[in-house]
Motif scaffolding. Structure first.
Motif, PDB file in Angstrom:
ATOM      1  N   GLN A   1      37.686  43.499  30.728  1.00 24.34           N
ATOM      2  CA  GLN A   1      38.382  42.215  30.560  1.00 24.34           C
ATOM      3  C   GLN A   1      39.606  42.342  29.651  1.00 24.34           C
ATOM      4  O   GLN A   1      40.722  42.017  30.025  1.00 24.34           O
ATOM      5  N   CYS A   2      39.396  42.867  28.450  1.00 25.28           N
ATOM      6  CA  CYS A   2      40.489  42.944  27.481  1.00 25.28           C
ATOM      7  C   CYS A   2      41.587  43.872  27.998  1.00 25.28           C
ATOM      8  O   CYS A   2      42.771  43.548  27.952  1.00 25.28           O
TER       9      CYS A   2
ATOM     10  N   ASN B   1      42.472  44.637  30.969  1.00 24.60           N
ATOM     11  CA  ASN B   1      43.256  44.046  32.048  1.00 24.60           C
ATOM     12  C   ASN B   1      44.103  42.873  31.574  1.00 24.60           C
ATOM     13  O   ASN B   1      45.201  42.650  32.078  1.00 24.60           O
ATOM     14  N   GLN B   2      43.599  42.123  30.578  1.00 23.07           N
ATOM     15  CA  GLN B   2      44.415  41.026  30.051  1.00 23.07           C
ATOM     16  C   GLN B   2      45.628  41.568  29.299  1.00 23.07           C
ATOM     17  O   GLN B   2      46.746  41.066  29.461  1.00 23.07           O
TER      18      GLN B   2
ATOM     19  N   ASP C   1      37.435  46.959  36.824  1.00 25.24           N
ATOM     20  CA  ASP C   1      36.488  46.120  36.091  1.00 25.24           C
ATOM     21  C   ASP C   1      35.162  46.097  36.832  1.00 25.24           C
ATOM     22  O   ASP C   1      35.106  46.330  38.044  1.00 25.24           O
TER      23      ASP C   1
ATOM     24  N   GLU D   1      33.267  43.379  36.740  1.00 22.11           N
ATOM     25  CA  GLU D   1      33.037  42.019  37.245  1.00 22.11           C
ATOM     26  C   GLU D   1      34.369  41.428  37.666  1.00 22.11           C
ATOM     27  O   GLU D   1      35.420  41.814  37.155  1.00 22.11           O
TER      28      GLU D   1
ATOM     29  N   ARG E   1      36.035  38.327  37.612  1.00 22.82           N
ATOM     30  CA  ARG E   1      36.762  37.133  37.187  1.00 22.82           C
ATOM     31  C   ARG E   1      38.215  37.420  36.748  1.00 22.82           C
ATOM     32  O   ARG E   1      39.163  36.802  37.218  1.00 22.82           O
ATOM     33  N   VAL E   2      38.380  38.376  35.823  1.00 22.99           N
ATOM     34  CA  VAL E   2      39.715  38.611  35.256  1.00 22.99           C
ATOM     35  C   VAL E   2      40.667  39.167  36.317  1.00 22.99           C
ATOM     36  O   VAL E   2      41.819  38.736  36.425  1.00 22.99           O
TER      37      VAL E   2
ATOM     38  N   GLY F   1      29.076  43.154  36.062  1.00 20.14           N
ATOM     39  CA  GLY F   1      29.566  43.482  34.728  1.00 20.14           C
ATOM     40  C   GLY F   1      28.652  44.466  34.018  1.00 20.14           C
ATOM     41  O   GLY F   1      27.737  45.046  34.613  1.00 20.14           O
TER      42      GLY F   1
END
Length: 443
Positions: free
Chosen positions: A13-14, A16-17, A69, A71, A73-74, A100
């Motif tokens: 998540q982090c 990719n953000q 990832d 999961e 969502r991101v 995840g």
């Protein structure tokens, strides 16, 4: 001269953000629109887009980046965003089960073993697509399950599979006080072992320092992820500026990293940046001069890790000064900083800040005449590692949450002991670096 390409791996998540903010920033600096095509007046620039992008047959610029990832969502969010069409869809990997890693390092690590061949094929395809791949840049967080576990697995695998290529990471550390993830000390210590053993340079940013900067410097309460991540992407863009807008020095990654890392194990870098601005803040414009920027970079308030640089010594430091600068000004400012002993260096090293001048992108919207990035190798980073060890020992002594780890097949508790030993040796190494006779230890 051949471009030396860099392949970016954004994991979890982090990662990719942060990556998503980085690509927005870098494409804008090269005059590449959100769809990957050049904006009208970007045809004639003498930058090096090919370090981070390649061109498709229809001339669209595509990031040399894998988005991974466990999961969806991101990554789904990124694909649906304004810049979603920038990425090669073949470079986006979401685990088919999409469950995840449950903030658990072994789950991220052992799921990687099942899917690694697919990810390796993507890496190989991108490597084959480069003329002269210089190395890899991994973006991840060390606190959760995917960035830490899958990130660790990829670092070991790339080290093995591409032994001659450089590996640099941008690693986001949790706030030691209140991490978002209660088991972050377990995940962090296991990941830190891989960052010590399998990486050429790790740039550490930590959430407590980012929150502090956003609060104090930018006066923003309750910052969004985008706002803290855009600080990280600002550092990434500035640190790769001399590769993308080549001047007369530091035009490849090894040229940037090697002076900062005098001994292979002590390769943890602390970034600082000034002046920082935020969209939410409106226009706050300062008068900038080379000396003011260089002095601000030495101020712990501008440093993106919560290690206190007033304690300890600099092993090495590089300032990348961007903007409208007279080289003689640079020399004078450096002299002033040395005369005023504003930076204290280890006794056995070069004892001076290195400076690289970098060109600003013609498309950059900065209101400031000069901005600066510092990358420092500083012995106070061991304070961050000591914090990791203390948080880990608190949890481990209470024996809490261990069942999440032991129930992962193949994971033995000895893994923790090995990681602890490895991090403890690193803390000792940074202590020894402050001594006159360090080079006798190091050899």
């Amino acid at each position: 001269e051949m471009p030396r390409e860099i392949l970016t791996l954004q994991v979890g998540q982090c990662g990719n953000q942060v990556g998503s903010e980085f690509w927005k920033k870098v494409s804008a600096e090269h005059g590449i629109g959100p769809d990957g095509f050049l904006i009208d007046n970007a045809k004639e620039t003498d930058d090096r887009k090919d370090v981070f992008f390649y061109q498709a047959d229809d001339e669209q610029f595509i990031p040399r980046s894998l988005l991974v990832d466990l999961e969806p969502r991101v990554l789904k969010g990124i694909q649906q965003s304004d810049h979603g069409r920038l990425y090669n869809p073949e470079n986006i990997y979401i685990h088919p089960e999409g469950g995840g890693a449950g903030n658990c390092w072994p789950q991220g690590y052992y799921q990687s073993q099942e899917v690694y061949n697919e990810i390796l094929e993507m890496i190989d395809r991108e490597a084959d697509n480069s003329d002269s791949l210089e190395g890899f840049m991994l973006l991840h967080s060390v606190a959760g399950g995917t960035g830490s576990g899958l990130g660790s697995y990829l670092l070991e695998a790339i080290c093995d599979h591409y032994p001659k290529k450089l590996i640099q990471t941008y690693s986001v550390f949790p706030s030691q006080e209140q991490g978002e993830v209660i088991v972050h000390p377990y995940n962090t210590i296991l990941t830190l072992q891989r960052l010590i053993n399998n990486v050429d340079a790790t740039v550490i940013v930590d959430n407590s320092a980012l929150d502090r900067i956003v609060g104090d410097k930018l006066r923003i309460t309750n910052p969004s992820f985008e706002e803290t991540n855009s600080l990280v992407s600002t550092v990434m863009a500035a640190s790769t500026n001399t590769l993308r807008f080549p001047g007369y020095m530091n035009n490849d990654l090894v040229g940037l990293i090697s002076p900062l890392v005098p001994t292979p194990r002590a390769h943890f870098l602390t970034p600082g940046y000034t002046p920082l601005t935020s969209a939410r803040q409106g226009r706050v414009v300062r008068k900038t001069s080379v000396l003011a920027v260089m002095k601000r970079l030495l101020d712990p308030k501008n440093i993106m890790t919560s290690s206190n640089t007033r304690k300890g010594l600099y092993v090495s430091a590089l300032n990348i000064i961007e903007g409208d600068v007279d080289p003689s000004d640079l020399h004078k400012s450096l002299q002033t900083i040395n005369d005023q002993k504003l930076a204290r260096f280890v006794p056995w090293g070069s004892r001076s800040i290195q400076v690289a001048l970098s060109r600003r992108s013609p498309f950059s919207q900065s209101a400031h005449r000069i901005s600066g990035l510092m990358m420092a190798n500083h012995t106070s980073i061991r304070g961050l590692f000591e914090g990791v060890v203390n948080s880990y020992q608190k949890l481990r002594n209470k024996k809490v949450f261990l069942q999440n780890y032991t129930k992962a097949e193949n994971f033995e508790l000895e893994e923790f002991d090995q990681a602890l030993e490895c991090v403890t040796r690193m803390i000792e190494e940074y202590k020894n670096m402050e001594k006159d006779n360090y080079l006798d230890f190091a050899s």
